[in-house]
Design an enzyme around this catalytic site. Sequence first.
Site, PDB file in Angstrom:
ATOM      1  N   GLY A  27      24.952 -28.195  14.866  1.00  0.00           N
ATOM      2  CA  GLY A  27      25.609 -29.468  14.603  1.00  0.00           C
ATOM      3  C   GLY A  27      26.644 -29.337  13.519  1.00  0.00           C
ATOM      4  N   GLY A  28      27.180 -30.492  13.106  1.00  0.00           N
ATOM      5  CA  GLY A  28      28.236 -30.487  12.110  1.00  0.00           C
ATOM      6  C   GLY A  28      27.746 -30.156  10.724  1.00  0.00           C
ATOM      7  N   MET A  29      26.430 -30.307  10.460  1.00  0.00           N
ATOM      8  CA  MET A  29      25.901 -30.077   9.133  1.00  0.00           C
ATOM      9  C   MET A  29      25.041 -28.826   9.059  1.00  0.00           C
ATOM     10  SD  MET A  29      23.338 -32.480   6.908  1.00  0.00           S
ATOM     11  CE  MET A  29      21.967 -32.008   7.942  1.00  0.00           C
ATOM     12  N   ALA A  30      24.330 -28.518  10.149  1.00  0.00           N
ATOM     13  CA  ALA A  30      23.367 -27.423  10.085  1.00  0.00           C
ATOM     14  C   ALA A  30      23.166 -26.837  11.475  1.00  0.00           C
ATOM     15  CB  ALA A  30      22.036 -27.920   9.523  1.00  0.00           C
ATOM     16  N   THR A  31      22.492 -25.681  11.484  1.00  0.00           N
ATOM     17  CA  THR A  31      22.058 -25.047  12.719  1.00  0.00           C
ATOM     18  C   THR A  31      20.535 -25.083  12.751  1.00  0.00           C
ATOM     19  OG1 THR A  31      23.992 -23.616  12.688  1.00  0.00           O
ATOM     20  CG2 THR A  31      22.160 -22.945  14.091  1.00  0.00           C
ATOM     21  N   VAL A  32      19.974 -25.366  13.931  1.00  0.00           N
ATOM     22  CA  VAL A  32      18.528 -25.513  14.063  1.00  0.00           C
ATOM     23  C   VAL A  32      17.982 -24.364  14.905  1.00  0.00           C
ATOM     24  CG1 VAL A  32      16.644 -27.015  14.787  1.00  0.00           C
ATOM     25  CG2 VAL A  32      18.774 -28.009  13.917  1.00  0.00           C
ATOM     26  N   LYS A  47      15.841 -26.012  10.152  1.00  0.00           N
ATOM     27  CA  LYS A  47      17.230 -26.492  10.037  1.00  0.00           C
ATOM     28  C   LYS A  47      17.863 -25.819   8.821  1.00  0.00           C
ATOM     29  CE  LYS A  47      19.027 -30.668  10.851  1.00  0.00           C
ATOM     30  NZ  LYS A  47      19.124 -32.127  10.783  1.00  0.00           N
ATOM     31  N   ASP A 141      22.438 -42.786  10.738  1.00  0.00           N
ATOM     32  CA  ASP A 141      23.002 -42.155  11.937  1.00  0.00           C
ATOM     33  C   ASP A 141      22.032 -42.272  13.111  1.00  0.00           C
ATOM     34  OD1 ASP A 141      24.886 -40.871  13.438  1.00  0.00           O
ATOM     35  OD2 ASP A 141      24.428 -38.862  12.717  1.00  0.00           O
TER      36      ASP A 141
END
Length: 710
Positions: A27-32, A47, A141
């Site tokens: 995603g725009g903030m982190a990778t899971v 995350k 969100d």
Amino acid sequence: MDLSVSDAPVGRLLDGRYRIEALLARGGMATVYKATDTRLDRAVALKIMHAELAADDDFVARFINEARAVAQLSDPNVVNVFDQGEDDGAVYLAMEYIHGRTLRDVLHERGRLGADLALEVAESVLSALAAAHRAGIVHRDVKPENVLVGNDGRVKVADFGLARANSTSSKTTRGLLGTVSYISPEQALGERATPRSDVYSAGIMLYELLTGKTPHEGPTDFVVVRSHIDDDVPPPSEAVPLPPAVDDLVLTATAREPRKRYADADAFLAAIRSTRAAIVGVPLPEPEDDPDLTEVHAEPRDSAGVSLDEALAGTVLAGQVGRVNDVEPRRPAAEPDEDEDETGDDVAQADARWDGEESRPGSTRRIDAPLSIRFTEDETEDGEKAPPPGSRAARQAEARARATSHRRTEQTRGRRGLYLFLFVLLLAIGVATAAWWYGSGRWESTPSLLDLTAEQAETRAEDSGFDAVSGGEEFSETVEAGLVLRTEPGPGERLLGGSEITYVLSRGPERYVVPELVGQTVAQANELAEPLAMTVTVEEEVFHDEVEAGLILTQSVEAGEEVRRDTEVVVTVSRGQEPLDIEDFTGQPADQAQAALAEAGFRVVTEEQNSDDVEAGVVISQDPASGTGFRNDEITIVVSSGPELIEVPNVRGERVERAEEILREAGFEVEVEDLFPEFGSDGRGDRVQNQEPAAGEQAPRGSTVRIIIF
């Protein structure tokens, strides 16, 4: 290795504990990633924050603080947060791993959901949001991508309170916290998100669940954002057939003006439950009802659906009756046949049969010795004369007498068996009743006292056989002041009759009046805010010409406004006057010096002074000439007015020597000009015929006065 952007860190052990198994999403903030917690041997969702965000200390601090807050939530519809940490620059969050998919995936497959299923999903989402709102957390969100649907049907909400960076896949606009398709109008305008903002986003998501599309669409993010600000959400029934009550839910939740929406997720959840009960017959739960508690206190039953109390009573009864039924009925003795042989074999065989039956293994009845009835030698049982011993008649009479005795014994034993059976049955009933009384009979279900006044609660408890006692008061955002907020134990639990139920009354919403902080120091502001459960945060410090350093200039929430507990009031603090550098203009034109110093913020004082050395209009000196000062400080410049001017004395008619003496005493140099030098006169005794400058004019001291003779 930058874990946040790598596709293949599989097998790496993060923080000595989490072994990364596979990439799940980016995603725009982190990778899971899917990972295994090697200490607890369980799957987790890991995350990992993107490297550029992990370098921002403020962002990381917020990430950690809000993750800790979310970890305290205990709602079954919230994705659990297990752990948080950092390993070699990789800031991570360990969360519950959900076997399933996102609500977005479900919508992609099904297009839209029926009204009942959509409301059921919304209930689960709002249950999670309500728990967050009660804990002071705003999600910011809410969207289908952040709602997980497990393979077991459980619905869980993820990503509580975590800011979003820009992402092309999620249509997130930089500078806004939220996704444009679901963002509330106030967030779109840059205002602070509140629980009503989450209500708006949840309402947009419910619209999408019902219709298969979002209400505001457009070719660009800007168009969608402007639609949220300028346009009302249309009733979903314009797209699909729906009951009017469902329209009301969506339109209330998505009102553009926040105060017209449901106050928070709790209020929205209550409205959805009421609507479901009205349109599909789903029973409303008791207020504050906890399904886990209901399950714990349900009547325990065995595999046949029988309660433990019933099973215990049945076992006692069956055991007692079984022992009675073990007694086999005795077979009657055979009547001797009159046609039998006169030998004694018949009687002997009859005795043998009785003896054999009495000694049969497993029998619970026992006869100590064969029964016999003795008669006198001369009489029978009926008083008749006894037949001669050994005769056939004597043997028949003895056999009949024995048979009669056996029949009477069997009748007596049958009555005893019946009495014993009745006794055991009554005993079993008594034991079962006692077991029921001491096991559950004395226990009663506690009534619901929620949303009642103290007087009503005490009356209802008394009517149900309990005593209600006050347990104080607590603030509540959902229960009106003066009504019962919660009880201990809760509704539906089982207590001994006459036990106490403690009730807690609502004090209504917890609100505090914001004090006047402008003009106070930060320490003084904190002292004022602490008892009011507020937080004072210094946003910035700015220079101010009139307010001394350390005093508050502005506050984000106006004084006198009522706010919730833990409200953050952002303040701006004065740094005092801004220091200004002083430039030295000595030797420069005075008009330029005055303009430059005034523009810098100083007040300029000009003084003039004669100078034989400095040209008129030029700065001779400046005070102060260097260092720093503050706006409106005074700076003095001394400007040259040129040499000093004095009046030229009149020396016409004076002899040359005397004229020279007068002029030199006045401060002038003298130049003698003889118009007729050819006459050879030394001119000293001549008289002055004229002078330049003329008498009475002003001339600089030390300048030359020309005297003319002839």
